[in-house]
Design an enzyme around this catalytic site. Sequence first.
Site, PDB file in Angstrom:
ATOM      1  N   ASP A  56       0.860  -1.174   0.000  1.00  0.00           N
ATOM      2  CA  ASP A  56       0.000   0.000   0.000  1.00  0.00           C
ATOM      3  C   ASP A  56       0.901   1.230   0.000  1.00  0.00           C
ATOM      4  OD1 ASP A  56      -2.190  -1.601   0.019  1.00  0.00           O
ATOM      5  OD2 ASP A  56      -2.983  -0.928   1.947  1.00  0.00           O
ATOM      6  N   HIS A  82      -6.144   2.446  -5.056  1.00  0.00           N
ATOM      7  CA  HIS A  82      -6.338   2.514  -3.598  1.00  0.00           C
ATOM      8  C   HIS A  82      -7.218   3.701  -3.216  1.00  0.00           C
ATOM      9  CE1 HIS A  82      -5.579   1.208   0.404  1.00  0.00           C
ATOM     10  NE2 HIS A  82      -4.674   2.102   0.739  1.00  0.00           N
ATOM     11  N   HIS A 142      -8.504   8.079   0.099  1.00  0.00           N
ATOM     12  CA  HIS A 142      -8.347   7.124   1.191  1.00  0.00           C
ATOM     13  C   HIS A 142      -9.464   7.209   2.231  1.00  0.00           C
ATOM     14  CE1 HIS A 142      -6.047   4.655   4.159  1.00  0.00           C
ATOM     15  NE2 HIS A 142      -5.495   4.165   3.053  1.00  0.00           N
ATOM     16  N   HIS A 195       3.795  -2.099   3.576  1.00  0.00           N
ATOM     17  CA  HIS A 195       3.684  -0.678   3.238  1.00  0.00           C
ATOM     18  C   HIS A 195       5.017  -0.181   2.690  1.00  0.00           C
ATOM     19  CE1 HIS A 195       0.041  -1.055   5.652  1.00  0.00           C
ATOM     20  NE2 HIS A 195      -0.371   0.066   5.068  1.00  0.00           N
TER      21      HIS A 195
END
Length: 277
Positions: A90, A141, A145, A240
């Site tokens: 991510d 993504h 967010h 991440h």
Amino acid sequence: MNKKSYKNYYILGIFLLVFSLLIIPNFSLFNKIKTQISSPDLSTHEYSWYFNPREDGKQPTAIQEASFFNKYSSYYVGDPNEKVIYLTFDSGYENGYTNTLLDVLKKHNAKAHFFVVETYIKSNPDIIKRMEKEGHLVCNHSKSHPSMASIHDFDKFKSEIISVEEAYKEVTNKEMPKYFRPPMGKFSEESLKYTQDLGYSSIFWSFAYVDWYNDKQPTHEFAKNKIYSRTHPGAIVLLHSNSKTNSEILDDVLTHWEKEGYRLETLDYLVKNKTKK
């Protein structure tokens, strides 16, 4: 009835005929499509993704409350009998470590997935181009967010996804792969259906650990022990890219997986195999 009145009624009759043949059916079609997209039967209850980790080489058990999960092109794990790993990162912002991650992946001839927000693409076009050129999948993504389960208006939901697509295409001149990771793992039946209606698969995970705090990075030993002990066939691994530790241990992790007989595949492989069954 005089000639003028007759003419007016004739024109009105033609108008009503055209309206009944063209306009009304289109309204019906519109309402049908709208109902399919925003069905009142879809639950809007928000869930947080979780799983029960295991350290015996077996796949973990995922959230049980969301019995609808598999209905909407949603995945968290692959084949339990195949030593394949799907490595995902991510990427909410660039912290100076992504090129190092890419160097290590290139060294191992391994492909990964980077789930990015819109600002990441616009702020790091050269990194995005490198990812795409080296065969990694740059995936969606969301724009800002949010919890996608909190967005009930389909047009607003759509804009969170489409804007990322457009930013990616502007940088690479390519279409973005149709994989979406719900921010924070928040989802509902409605949000998974909306995602599917937009042509995307929802990608969750069967491994993750706390690696995203810049000022609380795990030690190398802790991180590797956590990853190795919970590795399992078909794992969708969530890391991440802002993690300094991840950039420093990735070479060792990939080497370990290779020695254990695992190989990295892309989500294209996962979805293709799942579809066949």
